[in-house]
Design a protein around this motif. Sequence first.
Motif, short mmCIF file in Angstrom:
data_model
loop_
_atom_site.label_atom_id
_atom_site.label_comp_id
_atom_site.label_asym_id
_atom_site.label_seq_id
_atom_site.Cartn_x
_atom_site.Cartn_y
_atom_site.Cartn_z
N GLY A 1 9.73 6.89 7.44
CA GLY A 1 10.75 7.35 6.68
C GLY A 1 10.06 8.30 5.55
O GLY A 1 8.96 8.04 5.23
N ARG A 2 10.85 8.86 4.87
CA ARG A 2 10.89 9.68 3.52
C ARG A 2 11.75 9.65 2.65
O ARG A 2 12.91 9.56 3.11
N GLU A 3 11.60 9.42 1.40
CA GLU A 3 12.60 9.58 0.46
C GLU A 3 12.27 10.64 -0.65
O GLU A 3 10.87 10.44 -1.28
N TRP A 4 13.08 11.09 -1.42
CA TRP A 4 13.03 11.79 -2.83
C TRP A 4 13.30 10.80 -3.83
O TRP A 4 14.34 10.10 -3.79
N LEU A 5 12.31 10.76 -4.63
CA LEU A 5 12.64 9.92 -5.92
C LEU A 5 13.23 10.73 -7.14
O LEU A 5 13.10 11.97 -7.49
N ALA A 6 13.70 10.06 -8.11
CA ALA A 6 14.38 10.55 -9.44
C ALA A 6 13.20 11.49 -10.04
O ALA A 6 13.77 12.43 -10.97
N ASN A 7 12.21 11.24 -10.09
CA ASN A 7 10.93 12.03 -10.79
C ASN A 7 10.69 13.28 -10.01
O ASN A 7 9.70 14.26 -10.22
N GLY A 8 11.25 13.68 -8.80
CA GLY A 8 11.18 14.85 -8.22
C GLY A 8 10.24 15.01 -6.94
O GLY A 8 9.88 15.98 -6.28
N LYS A 9 9.37 13.98 -7.09
CA LYS A 9 8.36 13.60 -5.79
C LYS A 9 8.99 12.98 -4.76
O LYS A 9 9.95 12.32 -4.88
N GLN A 10 8.20 12.93 -3.50
CA GLN A 10 8.81 12.63 -2.48
C GLN A 10 7.72 11.40 -1.95
O GLN A 10 6.49 11.64 -2.31
N VAL A 11 8.12 10.27 -1.24
CA VAL A 11 7.37 9.40 -0.95
C VAL A 11 7.21 9.26 0.55
O VAL A 11 8.28 9.60 1.21
N SER A 12 6.42 8.72 1.23
CA SER A 12 6.30 8.67 2.56
C SER A 12 6.08 7.23 2.80
O SER A 12 5.47 6.58 2.19
N LEU A 13 7.07 6.59 3.66
CA LEU A 13 7.46 5.22 3.67
C LEU A 13 6.53 4.85 4.91
O LEU A 13 6.61 5.37 5.96
N GLN A 14 5.93 3.91 4.82
CA GLN A 14 4.84 3.41 5.83
C GLN A 14 4.79 2.05 6.28
O GLN A 14 5.37 1.33 5.22
N ILE A 15 4.30 1.83 7.52
CA ILE A 15 4.44 0.40 7.85
C ILE A 15 3.27 0.00 8.73
O ILE A 15 2.73 0.89 9.35
N ALA A 16 2.72 -0.90 8.58
CA ALA A 16 1.37 -1.53 9.72
C ALA A 16 2.08 -2.73 10.24
O ALA A 16 2.28 -3.67 9.33
N THR A 17 2.01 -2.83 11.63
CA THR A 17 2.60 -4.01 12.16
C THR A 17 1.30 -4.67 12.50
O THR A 17 0.33 -4.18 13.33
N LEU A 18 1.01 -6.04 12.28
CA LEU A 18 -0.29 -6.70 12.36
C LEU A 18 -0.48 -6.93 13.72
O LEU A 18 -1.78 -7.09 14.20
N SER A 19 0.60 -7.23 14.33
CA SER A 19 0.26 -7.58 15.75
C SER A 19 -0.30 -6.48 16.76
O SER A 19 -0.83 -6.72 17.69
N ASP A 20 -0.10 -5.21 16.03
CA ASP A 20 -0.61 -3.84 16.86
C ASP A 20 -2.16 -3.74 16.51
O ASP A 20 -2.76 -2.78 16.91
N LEU A 21 -2.69 -4.51 15.32
CA LEU A 21 -3.90 -4.14 14.87
C LEU A 21 -4.99 -5.23 15.46
O LEU A 21 -4.55 -6.33 15.68
#
Length: 168
Positions: free
Chosen positions: A146-166
Amino acid sequence: MNTMTLRDAVDADHATILALNLESEHLLSPMDAEKLRQLDTQSAYHRVAVDADGVGAFLLVFRESADYDSPNYRWFSERYDRFLYIDRIAVSAARQGRGYGAALYDNLFAFARAAGIMNVVCEFYSEPLNEVSQRFHARYGFHEVGREWLANGKQVSLQIATLSDLPR
């Protein structure tokens, strides 16, 4: 050669942790002493990388049940039942590229496996893009959910690592 070890953060580390956070504040959210005390109390994992010169890096992580008001943390809480949320990692400028961040992440992933927690989540700036963080997290199997815009005007990339896949 300067040997680095990992240990749990203690109150005596807080001044250095705050200085490291301030040094990287353009990539992290601000944190004062009171906020650090609150976050430390709520954390499931708060470790530092230490060498002969002192604390050179820290990693602060929360479980899904934390009482934490971060909009990014809440985003994951609304979508995942069980996870470890990487709130922030900071490595001193003088120690970057020496494996401090990797040592902390390797240790965190071992902690997650031992606790039976298969999802490790985080975010980094995508607008403007934090390319160093993007490459670092890709090495650990993180991918965008996912992605979200923050109040500071910057956007974040929301990330996940699923350990069972690694690989272990």
